[in-house]
Design a protein around this motif. Structure first.
Motif, mmCIF file in Angstrom:
data_model
loop_
_atom_site.group_PDB
_atom_site.id
_atom_site.type_symbol
_atom_site.label_atom_id
_atom_site.label_comp_id
_atom_site.label_asym_id
_atom_site.label_seq_id
_atom_site.Cartn_x
_atom_site.Cartn_y
_atom_site.Cartn_z
ATOM 1 N N ASP A 19 0.863 -1.179 0.000
ATOM 2 C CA ASP A 19 0.000 0.000 0.000
ATOM 3 C C ASP A 19 0.906 1.237 0.000
ATOM 4 O O ASP A 19 2.130 1.119 -0.030
ATOM 5 C CB ASP A 19 -0.939 0.000 1.217
ATOM 6 C CG ASP A 19 -0.188 -0.091 2.548
ATOM 7 O OD1 ASP A 19 1.000 0.305 2.625
ATOM 8 O OD2 ASP A 19 -0.792 -0.555 3.536
ATOM 9 N N TRP A 20 0.295 2.422 0.051
ATOM 10 C CA TRP A 20 1.094 3.651 -0.035
ATOM 11 C C TRP A 20 2.025 3.817 1.155
ATOM 12 O O TRP A 20 3.128 4.344 1.014
ATOM 13 C CB TRP A 20 0.204 4.878 -0.256
ATOM 14 C CG TRP A 20 -0.717 5.250 0.868
ATOM 15 C CD1 TRP A 20 -2.026 4.879 1.003
ATOM 16 C CD2 TRP A 20 -0.412 6.060 1.999
ATOM 17 N NE1 TRP A 20 -2.542 5.410 2.159
ATOM 18 C CE2 TRP A 20 -1.587 6.147 2.798
ATOM 19 C CE3 TRP A 20 0.734 6.734 2.439
ATOM 20 C CZ2 TRP A 20 -1.644 6.869 3.981
ATOM 21 C CZ3 TRP A 20 0.673 7.452 3.625
ATOM 22 C CH2 TRP A 20 -0.487 7.513 4.386
ATOM 23 N N LYS A 21 1.603 3.360 2.344
ATOM 24 C CA LYS A 21 2.474 3.477 3.521
ATOM 25 C C LYS A 21 3.731 2.627 3.335
ATOM 26 O O LYS A 21 4.848 3.069 3.637
ATOM 27 C CB LYS A 21 1.735 3.040 4.790
ATOM 28 C CG LYS A 21 0.624 3.977 5.189
ATOM 29 C CD LYS A 21 -0.094 3.447 6.422
ATOM 30 C CE LYS A 21 -1.311 4.281 6.727
ATOM 31 N NZ LYS A 21 -2.054 3.786 7.874
ATOM 32 N N ILE A 46 4.541 9.531 6.684
ATOM 33 C CA ILE A 46 3.238 8.855 6.684
ATOM 34 C C ILE A 46 2.232 9.650 7.527
ATOM 35 O O ILE A 46 1.096 9.871 7.107
ATOM 36 C CB ILE A 46 3.382 7.394 7.179
ATOM 37 C CG1 ILE A 46 4.129 6.577 6.114
ATOM 38 C CG2 ILE A 46 2.017 6.780 7.498
ATOM 39 C CD1 ILE A 46 4.597 5.203 6.576
ATOM 40 N N ALA A 47 2.675 10.116 8.687
ATOM 41 C CA ALA A 47 1.790 10.908 9.559
ATOM 42 C C ALA A 47 1.336 12.189 8.852
ATOM 43 O O ALA A 47 0.165 12.590 8.963
ATOM 44 C CB ALA A 47 2.495 11.233 10.874
ATOM 45 N N CYS A 48 2.234 12.841 8.120
ATOM 46 C CA CYS A 48 1.878 14.065 7.378
ATOM 47 C C CYS A 48 0.834 13.761 6.299
ATOM 48 O O CYS A 48 -0.118 14.529 6.113
ATOM 49 C CB CYS A 48 3.108 14.686 6.725
ATOM 50 S SG CYS A 48 4.135 15.610 7.866
ATOM 51 N N VAL A 49 1.006 12.652 5.581
ATOM 52 C CA VAL A 49 0.047 12.292 4.532
ATOM 53 C C VAL A 49 -1.308 11.945 5.164
ATOM 54 O O VAL A 49 -2.362 12.341 4.644
ATOM 55 C CB VAL A 49 0.570 11.122 3.657
ATOM 56 C CG1 VAL A 49 -0.498 10.659 2.674
ATOM 57 C CG2 VAL A 49 1.828 11.544 2.908
ATOM 58 N N GLU A 50 -1.278 11.253 6.296
ATOM 59 C CA GLU A 50 -2.543 10.930 6.976
ATOM 60 C C GLU A 50 -3.256 12.205 7.418
ATOM 61 O O GLU A 50 -4.471 12.301 7.342
ATOM 62 C CB GLU A 50 -2.287 10.009 8.171
ATOM 63 C CG GLU A 50 -1.961 8.591 7.729
ATOM 64 C CD GLU A 50 -1.585 7.650 8.863
ATOM 65 O OE1 GLU A 50 -1.010 8.114 9.883
ATOM 66 O OE2 GLU A 50 -1.860 6.449 8.733
ATOM 67 N N PRO A 65 7.684 12.115 -1.564
ATOM 68 C CA PRO A 65 7.552 12.015 -0.110
ATOM 69 C C PRO A 65 8.539 12.935 0.610
ATOM 70 O O PRO A 65 9.712 13.000 0.266
ATOM 71 C CB PRO A 65 7.886 10.553 0.186
ATOM 72 C CG PRO A 65 7.669 9.836 -1.105
ATOM 73 C CD PRO A 65 8.023 10.835 -2.175
ATOM 74 N N HIS A 66 8.003 13.686 1.592
ATOM 75 C CA HIS A 66 8.844 14.544 2.414
ATOM 76 C C HIS A 66 8.057 14.937 3.653
ATOM 77 O O HIS A 66 6.832 14.855 3.675
ATOM 78 C CB HIS A 66 9.271 15.801 1.650
ATOM 79 C CG HIS A 66 8.124 16.647 1.197
ATOM 80 N ND1 HIS A 66 7.352 16.311 0.105
ATOM 81 C CD2 HIS A 66 7.596 17.789 1.694
ATOM 82 C CE1 HIS A 66 6.412 17.225 -0.049
ATOM 83 N NE2 HIS A 66 6.527 18.133 0.898
ATOM 84 N N SER A 67 8.769 15.347 4.656
ATOM 85 C CA SER A 67 8.142 15.855 5.877
ATOM 86 C C SER A 67 8.465 17.343 5.955
ATOM 87 O O SER A 67 8.991 17.912 4.999
ATOM 88 C CB SER A 67 8.689 15.086 7.084
ATOM 89 O OG SER A 67 7.975 15.430 8.238
ATOM 90 N N GLN A 68 8.202 17.951 7.099
ATOM 91 C CA GLN A 68 8.489 19.379 7.221
ATOM 92 C C GLN A 68 9.995 19.633 7.108
ATOM 93 O O GLN A 68 10.809 18.773 7.429
ATOM 94 C CB GLN A 68 8.032 19.924 8.586
ATOM 95 C CG GLN A 68 6.551 19.901 8.788
ATOM 96 C CD GLN A 68 6.114 18.678 9.594
ATOM 97 O OE1 GLN A 68 6.757 17.645 9.587
ATOM 98 N NE2 GLN A 68 5.003 18.810 10.276
#
Length: 151
Positions: A19-21, A46-50, A65-68
């Motif tokens: 899956d995407w995760k 993953i948390a950011c996308v959720e 994919p990236h975070s802050q």
């Protein structure tokens, strides 16, 4: 840019993700392998996308994919590339949110990060490059695409 992925071993080719995760976790593996990012970084993405939805799918078939910026667990500024043979869906109701090509961003240097983003954007504006990347199977293919379209 593709040459850099190969030289730094920041690439992965895989058949599929569950899956995407799983795809995000896989896309971080090459960056984790050399200490560019820590193990927590993939879970932060993953948390950011959720929380914010599939904002990382920047065009059909391509995810970034990236975070802050300045996220915990990022030790170097770099990009990792991953190609899945079978795309994953970030939104079952929107096929435009499927992704097969992943460019995972890690940033701790804002200037270098901005340069990386500009190079990546330029590269992704070339439809022939995007098509070729979707057909790539190996690091050698990445080098051929670099020579053919980007040098």
């Amino acid at each position: 840019m593709l040459r850099t992925f190969v030289e730094q071993k920041h690439y992965k080719f895989a058949e599929e993700a569950k899956d995407w995760k799983d795809a995000i976790r896989m896309s971080c593996e090459s960056l984790e392998a050399d200490g560019t990012v820590e193990a927590n970084y993939k879970e932060d993405i993953i948390a950011c996308v959720e929380k914010h939805g599939p904002y990382i799918v920047i065009m059909p078939n391509v995810a970034m994919p990236h975070s802050q910026e300045g996220a915990a667990g990022v030790n170097k500024t770099a990009i990792g590339f991953m190609k899945l043979e079978k795309p994953v869906s970030f939104d079952e109701n929107d096929p435009e949110k499927d992704a097969q090509l992943f460019f995972t961003l890690a940033s701790c240097n804002p200037d270098q990060h901005l340069q990386n983003m500009m190079k990546l954007s330029e590269m992704l504006m070339n439809e022939d490059v995007v098509k070729a990347l979707a057909e790539a199977k190996s690091p050698e293919d990445l080098l051929k695409i670099q020579e053919q379209y980007l040098d």
